[in-house]
Every structure is written in C-alpha cells, then in structure tokens.
Scaffold this active site. Sequence first.
Site, short mmCIF file in Angstrom:
data_model
loop_
_atom_site.label_atom_id
_atom_site.label_comp_id
_atom_site.label_asym_id
_atom_site.label_seq_id
_atom_site.Cartn_x
_atom_site.Cartn_y
_atom_site.Cartn_z
N ALA A 123 115.28 79.12 52.17
CA ALA A 123 116.12 77.92 52.37
C ALA A 123 117.55 78.20 51.97
CB ALA A 123 115.56 76.79 51.53
N LYS A 188 104.51 87.80 42.03
CA LYS A 188 105.81 87.35 42.54
C LYS A 188 106.92 87.85 41.63
CE LYS A 188 108.27 84.50 45.33
NZ LYS A 188 108.91 83.25 45.00
N SER A 257 118.90 89.19 49.32
CA SER A 257 118.09 88.55 48.27
C SER A 257 118.94 87.49 47.57
CB SER A 257 117.62 89.58 47.25
OG SER A 257 118.69 89.96 46.42
N1 LIG Z 1 116.22 79.24 48.28
C1 LIG Z 1 115.10 79.91 48.55
O1 LIG Z 1 114.88 80.33 49.70
C2 LIG Z 1 114.08 80.13 47.49
C3 LIG Z 1 114.34 79.87 46.16
N2 LIG Z 1 113.37 80.10 45.22
C4 LIG Z 1 113.66 79.80 43.81
O2 LIG Z 1 113.80 78.41 43.70
C5 LIG Z 1 114.76 78.06 42.69
C6 LIG Z 1 115.87 77.23 43.32
O3 LIG Z 1 116.54 78.03 44.27
P1 LIG Z 1 117.63 77.42 45.28
O4 LIG Z 1 117.14 76.15 45.82
O5 LIG Z 1 117.99 78.50 46.19
O6 LIG Z 1 118.83 77.14 44.27
P2 LIG Z 1 119.97 76.02 44.41
O7 LIG Z 1 121.04 76.41 43.44
O8 LIG Z 1 120.34 75.83 45.83
O9 LIG Z 1 119.24 74.69 43.93
C7 LIG Z 1 119.10 74.27 42.62
C8 LIG Z 1 119.76 72.91 42.54
O10 LIG Z 1 119.41 72.27 41.33
C9 LIG Z 1 120.50 71.41 41.02
N3 LIG Z 1 120.40 71.00 39.62
C10 LIG Z 1 120.31 71.77 38.51
N4 LIG Z 1 120.25 71.00 37.41
C11 LIG Z 1 120.31 69.70 37.84
C12 LIG Z 1 120.32 68.46 37.18
N5 LIG Z 1 120.25 68.37 35.84
N6 LIG Z 1 120.41 67.33 37.92
C13 LIG Z 1 120.49 67.40 39.27
N7 LIG Z 1 120.49 68.56 39.96
C14 LIG Z 1 120.40 69.70 39.25
C15 LIG Z 1 121.72 72.26 41.32
O11 LIG Z 1 122.86 71.46 41.48
C16 LIG Z 1 121.29 72.96 42.60
O12 LIG Z 1 121.72 72.23 43.73
C17 LIG Z 1 115.24 79.41 42.14
O13 LIG Z 1 114.47 79.77 41.01
C18 LIG Z 1 114.96 80.38 43.28
O14 LIG Z 1 114.81 81.72 42.81
C19 LIG Z 1 112.12 80.53 45.53
C20 LIG Z 1 111.80 80.79 46.83
C21 LIG Z 1 112.76 80.66 47.91
C1 LIG Z 2 111.24 87.38 48.19
C2 LIG Z 2 112.74 87.53 47.98
C3 LIG Z 2 113.03 88.88 47.39
C4 LIG Z 2 113.29 87.42 49.38
O1 LIG Z 2 114.64 87.76 49.48
C5 LIG Z 2 113.19 86.44 47.05
O2 LIG Z 2 112.38 85.70 46.52
C6 LIG Z 2 114.59 86.26 46.65
O3 LIG Z 2 115.50 86.72 47.33
O4 LIG Z 2 114.79 85.61 45.59
#
Ligand SMILES: NC(=O)C1=CN([C@@H]2O[C@H](COP(=O)(O)OP(=O)(O)OC[C@H]3O[C@@H](n4cnc5c(N)ncnc54)[C@H](O)[C@@H]3O)[C@@H](O)[C@H]2O)C=CC1
Ligand SMILES: CC(C)(CO)C(=O)C(=O)O
Length: 309
Positions: A123, A188, A257
């Site tokens: 995403a 993971k 990544s």
């Molecule tokens: N984006 C992806 O494709 C994927 C992400 N992840 C994991 O998911 C987690 C989130 O990733 P993303 O969505 O990419 O990050 P992101 O930074 O886009 O989303 C996190 C959101 O949380 C909000 N936030 C933090 N504290 C807050 C609070 N107190 N009140 C309101 N909003 C708050 C931030 O403003 C931010 O918009 C990470 O650990 C990432 O590694 C896992 C799989 C796929």
């Molecule tokens: C699986 C992988 C490595 C895909 O890019 C990922 O979870 C990340 O980028 O945080």
Amino acid sequence: MDIVVFGAGALGSLVGGLLAREHQVTLVARDPHARRVAGQGLRVVGELDAHTRPRATTEPTHEDLSCDLALVTVKAYDTEVAAEVLAAGDPDLVCSLSNGLCEGTLAERLGDRVLAGSATYGAELVGPGEVRCTGVGRIHVGEFADDRLDSDEDDAASDRAERVAAAFRECGLDCTADPAMPRRRWEKLAVNAGINAVTALARVPNGALADGPGREVARRAARETARVARAEGVDLPDERAVDAVDTVVAETAANRSSMRRDVESGNRTEVDAINGAVVDRGRDRGVDTPTNRTMADLLRTWERNRIGE
Ligand SMILES: NC(=O)C1=CN([C@@H]2O[C@H](COP(=O)(O)OP(=O)(O)OC[C@H]3O[C@@H](n4cnc5c(N)ncnc54)[C@H](O)[C@@H]3O)[C@@H](O)[C@H]2O)C=CC1
Ligand SMILES: CC(C)(CO)C(=O)C(=O)O
C-alpha cells in the site's frame, strides 16, 4: 463488526477502506487525510478498486475506541503511543499488522485482548483520501499470548481469530486464521531483517538480492533471526527463513522496500523493531547476531545524522 483502524496511513487506509465495505469502520488518522476521508470518503486505486465511506478522526473518543476490533497499523516506533491511546478505550480485541515484533508492547497495556497479525498487501498513500494497492497479498491473524496458544501447532486457530478472519474475508480481503502465528511472525521478521536493511543500505530494488553478495548478506541476517527464534522456543529452521527471503525477493523483485523508501525520503526507519529486535533478543538469549548488528548500527548512524543529534 465495529472496527477502529489506529494509524491509518498507507496500509491502514487500504485495509480499513476495504473493511468499510461491510463493517462500521473508524480510521484514526492525521490531517489532511482524516479530514478528506471524513468529507469525501476513501478511494482505493491500483490493483484493487473501491470507494468507501469509513468514519475518520484525529482524536478518537472513548466511545470510538470501545469497539469489537482495533487494528493497529502505525509504524513500529509508534506502537507504544497506540497502546496507550487504545488502553483509554475498551476494545474487545486488538491486532497489529505492523512489521517488527510489536505485539508485546501492545500486550503490556492491553493484556490477552491482543492477537498477532501480519500483512503482505502492498500500500502507498497517493494523497489525502486516496490509497494505492501496490500488491494483493495475504493477512494472517492468530493467538499471540502464550497461555492462549495450543502446544500442537496443527490444531485449529482460535475462535476469535477465525471470527476476525471471516470478517476480513467478507470484504474481499485474503485473510486466514493461523494456529502457528509465533512462527509466522518470526518468519516475517527474518524476511524484513534480510531484505529491508540490505536494500536500504545498498539502495537497490528487492530483486537485486536474487544473487550476488546482497543475497548472501540477506540470507545471513535471516539465519541469525531463525537462530534467535529457536532460542525463544519458536520452531523456525534456518532453511525455512532463507526460503522465505528468496520467495519474497522473487515475488517483490521490482519493489523498493519500505526501509529503502524511508531512507530515500529522509524518514525514520523501523530498524529498531526489525534488525534491532533480532540483536536485542539474541543478546538476551546468548545468540550472536553480527550481521543484524552491523546493519542496525549503520542504519542508526544514518538516522542520528539525519536528525542532527
Ligand atoms: N505499506 C505497506 O505496504 C505495508 C506496511 N506494513 C507495515 O505496516 C506498518 C504501517 O506502514 P505504512 O502504512 O506504510 O506506514 P504509514 O506511515 O503510511 O502509516 C502509519 C500512519 O500512522 C499514523 N499515526 C501514527 N501515530 C498516530 C496517532 N497517534 N494518531 C493518528 N495517526 C497516527 C501516521 O500519521 C501514519 O499516517 C509498518 O510497520 C509497516 O512496516 C506491512 C505490510 C505492508
Ligand atoms: C516484504 C517487503 C520486504 C516487501 O518490500 C516488506 O515488507 C517491506 O518492504 O517492508
């Protein structure tokens, strides 16, 4: 179900937006995203297509947080704040989809309401009110707390994990209740420990780890992670961790990544919750983790200079 998504950035908006097809969803997000979703709804574009109308707020009330399920989708370093805010409400269940081992931090405040989760959907937030699905993946949920886990991993998943998975599937999300979440979480972690740090430090796409020296570093980091997992009582063989890295490298070859994206945009990374967690837990269990330690030290050096400490 009445669902709160805490930290609706990229992943939370994608999952929350899709869950709003069938459930009452409240996104806890930051402005201007929250304002736009509240006014005009949320658009999902890319590999999935939807326009839904979840509620959205920057300041959730006690009533908002007294829901059937709170999904936590903040970056790992914001988990403590998320736990604190959620503990002020009364969610029946709490499930983190963040990378890194975040469930322990949630369980300290929220106890055995915490389920473990993992997501491989991709995403990216396009702008306020719009999220792009960059990869249709899978979500797994299951028990986290030791006293709720069955000792036989082939047993069925818990009823409450099945309930959550069914609610996700109703909305078209690929979600499975997993009776062996501890191994899945560590697998993971091995994937992220191997791929994220190497691609961030070498500034290469994931596919560059299909061969050559980068592949060897990623595999070493994954093997160390598996050794620490086993020292914690989780059955994760080295070959399984290494195979998981190879599979994700092949499946996401063109991806940048998340850690590489963070470094290239000057943002804080999740290194503490990924390679740092492997190092810390290894130290506690007497397992040496030189590859993870070196990569964590290098990324922390970059982070310290980025914020001018
Ligand atoms: N984006 C992806 O494709 C994927 C992400 N992840 C994991 O998911 C987690 C989130 O990733 P993303 O969505 O990419 O990050 P992101 O930074 O886009 O989303 C996190 C959101 O949380 C909000 N936030 C933090 N504290 C807050 C609070 N107190 N009140 C309101 N909003 C708050 C931030 O403003 C931010 O918009 C990470 O650990 C990432 O590694 C896992 C799989 C796929
Ligand atoms: C699986 C992988 C490595 C895909 O890019 C990922 O979870 C990340 O980028 O945080």
